[in-house]
Scaffold this active site. Structure first.
Site, PDB file in Angstrom:
ATOM      1  N   ASP A 136       1.011  -0.946  -0.188  1.00 43.43           N
ATOM      2  CA  ASP A 136      -0.069  -0.110   0.172  1.00 43.43           C
ATOM      3  C   ASP A 136       0.780   1.192  -0.011  1.00 43.43           C
ATOM      4  O   ASP A 136       0.626   2.375   0.746  1.00 43.43           O
ATOM      5  CB  ASP A 136      -0.872   0.053   1.191  1.00 43.43           C
ATOM      6  CG  ASP A 136      -2.059   0.888   1.202  1.00 43.43           C
ATOM      7  OD1 ASP A 136      -2.350   1.480  -0.033  1.00 43.43           O
ATOM      8  OD2 ASP A 136      -2.492   1.602   2.243  1.00 43.43           O
ATOM      9  N   HIS A 139       1.438   4.495  -5.710  1.00 40.50           N
ATOM     10  CA  HIS A 139       0.292   3.776  -6.184  1.00 40.50           C
ATOM     11  C   HIS A 139       0.389   4.056  -7.815  1.00 40.50           C
ATOM     12  O   HIS A 139      -0.496   3.909  -8.680  1.00 40.50           O
ATOM     13  CB  HIS A 139      -1.148   4.445  -6.063  1.00 40.50           C
ATOM     14  CG  HIS A 139      -1.555   3.895  -4.536  1.00 40.50           C
ATOM     15  ND1 HIS A 139      -0.769   3.942  -3.402  1.00 40.50           N
ATOM     16  CD2 HIS A 139      -2.790   3.370  -4.257  1.00 40.50           C
ATOM     17  CE1 HIS A 139      -1.419   3.258  -2.551  1.00 40.50           C
ATOM     18  NE2 HIS A 139      -2.509   3.077  -2.823  1.00 40.50           N
TER      19      HIS A 139
END
Length: 209
Positions: A136, A139
């Site tokens: 995470d 991106h």
């Protein structure tokens, strides 16, 4: 999830929706028994609370890796920019102080270990097997690809590779995590185990990364 940690996670700075955070916690409870949990992309510690709560429950530990200077989408001029996280001495983002405060306030300093540095540099030095890997971080294509290539080989057979912000429809969000998630599936090393919102849980079933 203990109510006090759920409260801390809900009120921590970050972008993890409650439904996905609880799914992350449940996933970490399942796979944290197999080895350490590694998170790539710490920001201010919101998701690390969910992972830390699971680590406490399973007797595992969370290693969370971030340079804390911010990914592209939280830099000045971008939609997710938070000016309170800019260090005025250097004119750069610095989420590390907020992260440390968040984890300390949640009482998870024994469960959550922070590594400050670039994911690819740390991955080049990493040797330990992982029960779960949560990607995470940045991106866009380059950082997601580097995170996958650097860290996924360390996931044990039967362990989990988890992606956040996977949007099959481009109208819903950026496509880099989706493309790398598809690559992981097509490698034959992983099979999909669960879906919760934009969270995708893959279980390692063999070699071939």
């Amino acid at each position: 999830m203990p109510s006090e940690l759920l409260y801390a996670a809900k009120h921590a700075k970050g972008f993890m929706p409650l439904e996905e955070g609880l799914a992350l916690f449940e996933t970490a409870c399942r796979y944290g028994k197999l080895g350490p949990i590694c998170e790539i992309g710490t920001y201010c510690g919101k998701s690390a609370i969910y992972l830390g709560a699971a680590a406490r429950q399973t007797g595992s530990v969370v290693i969370t890796v971030d340079h804390h200077r911010g990914s592209e989408e939280i830099q000045p001029g971008w939609a997710h920019h938070d000016p309170t996280l800019v260090d005025p001495r250097f004119g750069k983002m610095d989420s590390l102080p907020t992260f440390r405060s968040t984890i300390a306030a949640a009482g998870l300093e024994d469960e959550v270990i922070a590594i400050v540095g670039r994911s690819d540099q740390v991955a080049a030095l990493w040797n330990a097997p992982l029960g779960m890997l949560f990607i995470d971080g940045g991106h866009s294509d380059d950082p997601v690809t580097r995170d996958y290539e650097g860290w996924a080989p360390h996931v044990v057979t039967g362990g989990a590779l988890v992606f956040h912000d996977v949007f099959p429809d481009p109208a819903d969000g950026g496509q880099a995590p989706y493309r790398v998630y598809r690559r992981a599936l097509e490698s034959g090393a992983f099979a999909e185990a669960a879906v919760a919102g934009s969270l995708r849980v893959l279980e390692r079933i063999g070699p071939g990364i």
